[in-house]
Design a protein around this motif. Structure first.
Motif, PDB file in Angstrom:
ATOM      1  N   ASN A  42      47.876  39.041  63.776  1.00 56.03           N
ATOM      2  CA  ASN A  42      48.317  39.816  62.621  1.00 56.03           C
ATOM      3  C   ASN A  42      48.382  41.304  62.972  1.00 56.03           C
ATOM      4  N   THR A  43      49.589  41.874  62.942  1.00 56.81           N
ATOM      5  CA  THR A  43      49.764  43.287  63.315  1.00 56.81           C
ATOM      6  C   THR A  43      49.293  44.244  62.225  1.00 56.81           C
ATOM      7  N   ARG A  47      46.336  46.643  65.393  1.00 55.46           N
ATOM      8  CA  ARG A  47      47.434  47.573  65.700  1.00 55.46           C
ATOM      9  C   ARG A  47      47.513  47.981  67.161  1.00 55.46           C
ATOM     10  N   GLN A  48      46.443  47.752  67.915  1.00 56.35           N
ATOM     11  CA  GLN A  48      46.505  48.097  69.334  1.00 56.35           C
ATOM     12  C   GLN A  48      47.327  47.030  70.050  1.00 56.35           C
ATOM     13  N   LEU A  49      48.389  47.456  70.735  1.00 57.19           N
ATOM     14  CA  LEU A  49      49.317  46.520  71.359  1.00 57.19           C
ATOM     15  C   LEU A  49      49.111  46.449  72.863  1.00 57.19           C
ATOM     16  N   PRO A  56      49.892  42.143  69.697  1.00 58.45           N
ATOM     17  CA  PRO A  56      48.550  42.679  69.441  1.00 58.45           C
ATOM     18  C   PRO A  56      47.585  42.285  70.553  1.00 58.45           C
ATOM     19  N   LEU A  57      46.763  43.219  70.969  1.00 58.85           N
ATOM     20  CA  LEU A  57      45.784  42.958  72.017  1.00 58.85           C
ATOM     21  C   LEU A  57      44.838  41.826  71.610  1.00 58.85           C
ATOM     22  N   GLU A  58      44.587  41.707  70.310  1.00 52.38           N
ATOM     23  CA  GLU A  58      43.719  40.632  69.814  1.00 52.38           C
ATOM     24  C   GLU A  58      44.345  39.256  70.032  1.00 52.38           C
ATOM     25  N   ILE A 137      37.433  38.727  75.638  1.00 52.28           N
ATOM     26  CA  ILE A 137      38.154  39.796  74.938  1.00 52.28           C
ATOM     27  C   ILE A 137      38.859  40.643  75.979  1.00 52.28           C
ATOM     28  N   MET A 138      40.164  40.806  75.834  1.00 56.26           N
ATOM     29  CA  MET A 138      40.935  41.600  76.784  1.00 56.26           C
ATOM     30  C   MET A 138      40.709  43.083  76.530  1.00 56.26           C
ATOM     31  N   SER A 139      40.506  43.803  77.592  1.00 56.17           N
ATOM     32  CA  SER A 139      40.370  45.254  77.533  1.00 56.17           C
ATOM     33  C   SER A 139      41.572  45.853  78.237  1.00 56.17           C
ATOM     34  N   CYS A 140      42.230  46.791  77.573  1.00 58.24           N
ATOM     35  CA  CYS A 140      43.460  47.336  78.138  1.00 58.24           C
ATOM     36  C   CYS A 140      43.602  48.784  77.711  1.00 58.24           C
ATOM     37  N   GLU A 141      44.041  49.617  78.595  1.00 54.14           N
ATOM     38  CA  GLU A 141      44.245  51.035  78.262  1.00 54.14           C
ATOM     39  C   GLU A 141      45.684  51.438  78.460  1.00 54.14           C
TER      40      GLU A 141
END
Length: 141
Positions: A42-43, A47-49, A56-58, A137-141
């Motif tokens: 759900n965007t 909101r973090q893409l 969505p990163l989630e 859980i993916m971590s991304c910057e």
């Protein structure tokens, strides 16, 4: 033992295994079943893409829950505060769910031509043994 080679492609040490399997049955009687959880996609809330897919990163989160039993009891159980699982009441105006007031002696709590219905529940989930549960859980910057 896989007999159907539709899911296996490639050759030698460059094999690829694919398909839409939802349940994996292990030799010791444990089953791993995948379920889709749309809230992760759900965007509005996530909101973090992802920088490449723009999803969505989630969406890349995986949550593992052990729905098995321990000593004859379910690992995940519903807990309820005594006498508070489902409480409901109304705030009466000129009307109640039973109808209109018929005399000046009937007490009402507001002056509106209607009533409000309220619901309350004090319920939660308890995880008896969290050691078989987890998240990726993916971590991304």
């Amino acid at each position: 033992n896989l007999i159907d080679t539709v899911f296996v492609t490639g050759s030698g040490d460059n094999l690829k295994f694919g398909g839409q399997f939802k349940t994996y049955a292990m030799s010791n009687g444990i089953e791993l079943t995948l379920k889709y959880f749309p809230l992760y996609d759900n965007t509005t809330y996530n909101r973090q893409l992802h920088p490449v897919t723009l999803k969505p990163l989630e969406s890349y989160r995986m949550t593992f829950l052990d729905l098995g039993r321990r000593d004859g009891e379910a690992n995940i159980v519903k807990v309820v505060r005594k006498d508070r699982e489902f409480v409901n009441w109304c705030t009466a105006g000129s009307v109640t769910p039973a109808g209109y007031a018929h005399s000046n002696t009937e007490v009402r709590s507001n002056a509106k031509d209607g009533y409000s219905v309220h619901f309350l529940g004090e319920v939660g989930l308890m995880l008896r043994d969290p050691r078989a549960c987890g998240e990726l859980i993916m971590s991304c910057e």
